[in-house]
Design a protein around this motif. Structure first.
Motif, PDB file in Angstrom:
ATOM      1  N   MET A   1       0.810  -1.170   0.000  1.00  0.00           N
ATOM      2  CA  MET A   1       0.000   0.000   0.000  1.00  0.00           C
ATOM      3  C   MET A   1       0.872   1.260   0.000  1.00  0.00           C
ATOM      4  SD  MET A   1      -3.133   1.202   2.423  1.00  0.00           S
ATOM      5  CE  MET A   1      -2.258   1.416   3.932  1.00  0.00           C
ATOM      6  N   ARG A   2       2.033   1.180   0.604  1.00  0.00           N
ATOM      7  CA  ARG A   2       2.918   2.338   0.649  1.00  0.00           C
ATOM      8  C   ARG A   2       3.323   2.779  -0.749  1.00  0.00           C
ATOM      9  NH1 ARG A   2       8.532   2.975   4.050  1.00  0.00           N
ATOM     10  NH2 ARG A   2       9.033   5.002   3.198  1.00  0.00           N
ATOM     11  N   ASN A   3       3.528   1.804  -1.639  1.00  0.00           N
ATOM     12  CA  ASN A   3       3.900   2.103  -3.013  1.00  0.00           C
ATOM     13  C   ASN A   3       2.792   2.881  -3.718  1.00  0.00           C
ATOM     14  OD1 ASN A   3       5.499   2.099  -5.265  1.00  0.00           O
ATOM     15  ND2 ASN A   3       4.897   0.054  -5.913  1.00  0.00           N
ATOM     16  N   ALA A   4       1.546   2.496  -3.483  1.00  0.00           N
ATOM     17  CA  ALA A   4       0.417   3.196  -4.105  1.00  0.00           C
ATOM     18  C   ALA A   4       0.308   4.629  -3.595  1.00  0.00           C
ATOM     19  CB  ALA A   4      -0.874   2.432  -3.841  1.00  0.00           C
ATOM     20  N   VAL A   5       0.569   4.832  -2.317  1.00  0.00           N
ATOM     21  CA  VAL A   5       0.510   6.180  -1.750  1.00  0.00           C
ATOM     22  C   VAL A   5       1.620   7.050  -2.331  1.00  0.00           C
ATOM     23  CG1 VAL A   5       0.748   7.506   0.382  1.00  0.00           C
ATOM     24  CG2 VAL A   5      -0.606   5.424   0.375  1.00  0.00           C
ATOM     25  N   LEU A   6       2.809   6.505  -2.471  1.00  0.00           N
ATOM     26  CA  LEU A   6       3.919   7.283  -3.030  1.00  0.00           C
ATOM     27  C   LEU A   6       3.666   7.661  -4.485  1.00  0.00           C
ATOM     28  CD1 LEU A   6       7.002   5.450  -1.465  1.00  0.00           C
ATOM     29  CD2 LEU A   6       6.026   7.661  -0.826  1.00  0.00           C
ATOM     30  N   LYS A   7       3.108   6.739  -5.264  1.00  0.00           N
ATOM     31  CA  LYS A   7       2.788   7.044  -6.656  1.00  0.00           C
ATOM     32  C   LYS A   7       1.723   8.127  -6.742  1.00  0.00           C
ATOM     33  CE  LYS A   7       1.951   2.786  -7.994  1.00  0.00           C
ATOM     34  NZ  LYS A   7       1.646   1.616  -8.833  1.00  0.00           N
ATOM     35  N   LEU A   8       0.735   8.056  -5.856  1.00  0.00           N
ATOM     36  CA  LEU A   8      -0.318   9.060  -5.846  1.00  0.00           C
ATOM     37  C   LEU A   8       0.231  10.442  -5.483  1.00  0.00           C
ATOM     38  CD1 LEU A   8      -3.279   9.881  -6.017  1.00  0.00           C
ATOM     39  CD2 LEU A   8      -3.535   9.133  -3.652  1.00  0.00           C
ATOM     40  N   ILE A   9       1.088  10.499  -4.489  1.00  0.00           N
ATOM     41  CA  ILE A   9       1.690  11.773  -4.089  1.00  0.00           C
ATOM     42  C   ILE A   9       2.523  12.350  -5.233  1.00  0.00           C
ATOM     43  CG2 ILE A   9       3.396  12.820  -2.548  1.00  0.00           C
ATOM     44  CD1 ILE A   9       2.321  10.944  -0.350  1.00  0.00           C
ATOM     45  N   ALA A  10       3.287  11.513  -5.916  1.00  0.00           N
ATOM     46  CA  ALA A  10       4.106  11.988  -7.039  1.00  0.00           C
ATOM     47  C   ALA A  10       3.232  12.536  -8.158  1.00  0.00           C
ATOM     48  CB  ALA A  10       4.979  10.851  -7.550  1.00  0.00           C
ATOM     49  N   ALA A  11       2.132  11.870  -8.453  1.00  0.00           N
ATOM     50  CA  ALA A  11       1.241  12.354  -9.510  1.00  0.00           C
ATOM     51  C   ALA A  11       0.575  13.655  -9.109  1.00  0.00           C
ATOM     52  CB  ALA A  11       0.188  11.299  -9.827  1.00  0.00           C
ATOM     53  N   LEU A  12       0.172  13.772  -7.847  1.00  0.00           N
ATOM     54  CA  LEU A  12      -0.487  14.998  -7.396  1.00  0.00           C
ATOM     55  C   LEU A  12       0.479  16.184  -7.345  1.00  0.00           C
ATOM     56  CD1 LEU A  12      -2.830  13.609  -4.612  1.00  0.00           C
ATOM     57  CD2 LEU A  12      -3.464  14.413  -6.891  1.00  0.00           C
ATOM     58  N   ILE A  13       1.751  15.922  -7.103  1.00  0.00           N
ATOM     59  CA  ILE A  13       2.742  16.997  -7.116  1.00  0.00           C
ATOM     60  C   ILE A  13       3.097  17.392  -8.545  1.00  0.00           C
ATOM     61  CG2 ILE A  13       5.168  17.512  -6.589  1.00  0.00           C
ATOM     62  CD1 ILE A  13       4.795  15.936  -3.995  1.00  0.00           C
ATOM     63  N   SER A  14       3.090  16.432  -9.464  1.00  0.00           N
ATOM     64  CA  SER A  14       3.496  16.724 -10.834  1.00  0.00           C
ATOM     65  C   SER A  14       2.507  17.626 -11.562  1.00  0.00           C
ATOM     66  CB  SER A  14       3.688  15.428 -11.624  1.00  0.00           C
ATOM     67  OG  SER A  14       2.445  14.821 -11.900  1.00  0.00           O
ATOM     68  N   VAL A  15       1.223  17.554 -11.225  1.00  0.00           N
ATOM     69  CA  VAL A  15       0.224  18.366 -11.934  1.00  0.00           C
ATOM     70  C   VAL A  15       0.469  19.865 -11.747  1.00  0.00           C
ATOM     71  CG1 VAL A  15      -2.230  18.896 -12.120  1.00  0.00           C
ATOM     72  CG2 VAL A  15      -1.493  16.527 -11.968  1.00  0.00           C
ATOM     73  N   PRO A  16       0.522  20.377 -10.504  1.00  0.00           N
ATOM     74  CA  PRO A  16       0.777  21.826 -10.396  1.00  0.00           C
ATOM     75  C   PRO A  16       2.188  22.220 -10.838  1.00  0.00           C
ATOM     76  CG  PRO A  16       0.543  20.845  -8.220  1.00  0.00           C
ATOM     77  CD  PRO A  16       0.235  19.792  -9.213  1.00  0.00           C
ATOM     78  N   ALA A  17       3.160  21.319 -10.678  1.00  0.00           N
ATOM     79  CA  ALA A  17       4.516  21.638 -11.121  1.00  0.00           C
ATOM     80  C   ALA A  17       4.558  21.806 -12.642  1.00  0.00           C
ATOM     81  CB  ALA A  17       5.485  20.538 -10.688  1.00  0.00           C
ATOM     82  N   CYS A  18       3.890  20.926 -13.361  1.00  0.00           N
ATOM     83  CA  CYS A  18       3.862  21.043 -14.822  1.00  0.00           C
ATOM     84  C   CYS A  18       3.077  22.273 -15.263  1.00  0.00           C
ATOM     85  CB  CYS A  18       3.266  19.782 -15.445  1.00  0.00           C
ATOM     86  SG  CYS A  18       4.382  18.376 -15.421  1.00  0.00           S
ATOM     87  N   MET A  19       2.013  22.601 -14.546  1.00  0.00           N
ATOM     88  CA  MET A  19       1.256  23.807 -14.898  1.00  0.00           C
ATOM     89  C   MET A  19       2.093  25.059 -14.670  1.00  0.00           C
ATOM     90  SD  MET A  19      -2.483  22.777 -13.498  1.00  0.00           S
ATOM     91  CE  MET A  19      -3.515  23.790 -14.531  1.00  0.00           C
ATOM     92  N   LEU A  20       2.857  25.063 -13.595  1.00  0.00           N
ATOM     93  CA  LEU A  20       3.744  26.186 -13.321  1.00  0.00           C
ATOM     94  C   LEU A  20       4.819  26.304 -14.399  1.00  0.00           C
ATOM     95  CD1 LEU A  20       4.605  28.414 -11.298  1.00  0.00           C
ATOM     96  CD2 LEU A  20       6.087  26.694 -10.265  1.00  0.00           C
TER      97      LEU A  20
END
Length: 61
Positions: free
Chosen positions: A1-20
C-alpha cells in the motif's frame, strides 16, 4: 500500500509543477505532462481505494 501512496503523491505533485512550468516557459509539452499526471492521479486514487478495501477489518492503516 505504501507504493500506491507514493505514486499518488508523485502524480499529485506533478500536476501543479507542470502547470507552473507551462506558464513560465510557454512550452506545451509541460501541459501534456500535467494532463498525464491528472489522469494517473485518478487511476492511482482508484488503486489506493481498492487496496484499502482489501485490508481486513481492524488492520493497521
Amino acid at each position: 500500500m505504501r507504493n500506491a501512496v507514493l505514486k499518488l503523491i508523485a502524480a499529485l505533485i506533478s500536476v501543479p509543477a507542470c502547470m507552473l512550468l507551462t506558464g513560465i516557459t510557454q512550452n506545451g509539452i509541460f501541459l501534456l505532462g500535467s494532463l498525464v499526471g491528472f489522469i494517473l492521479s485518478i487511476l492511482w486514487i482508484l488503486d489506493l481505494k481498492r487496496q484499502l478495501q482489501a485490508q481486513p477489518e481492524g488492520g493497521t492503516g
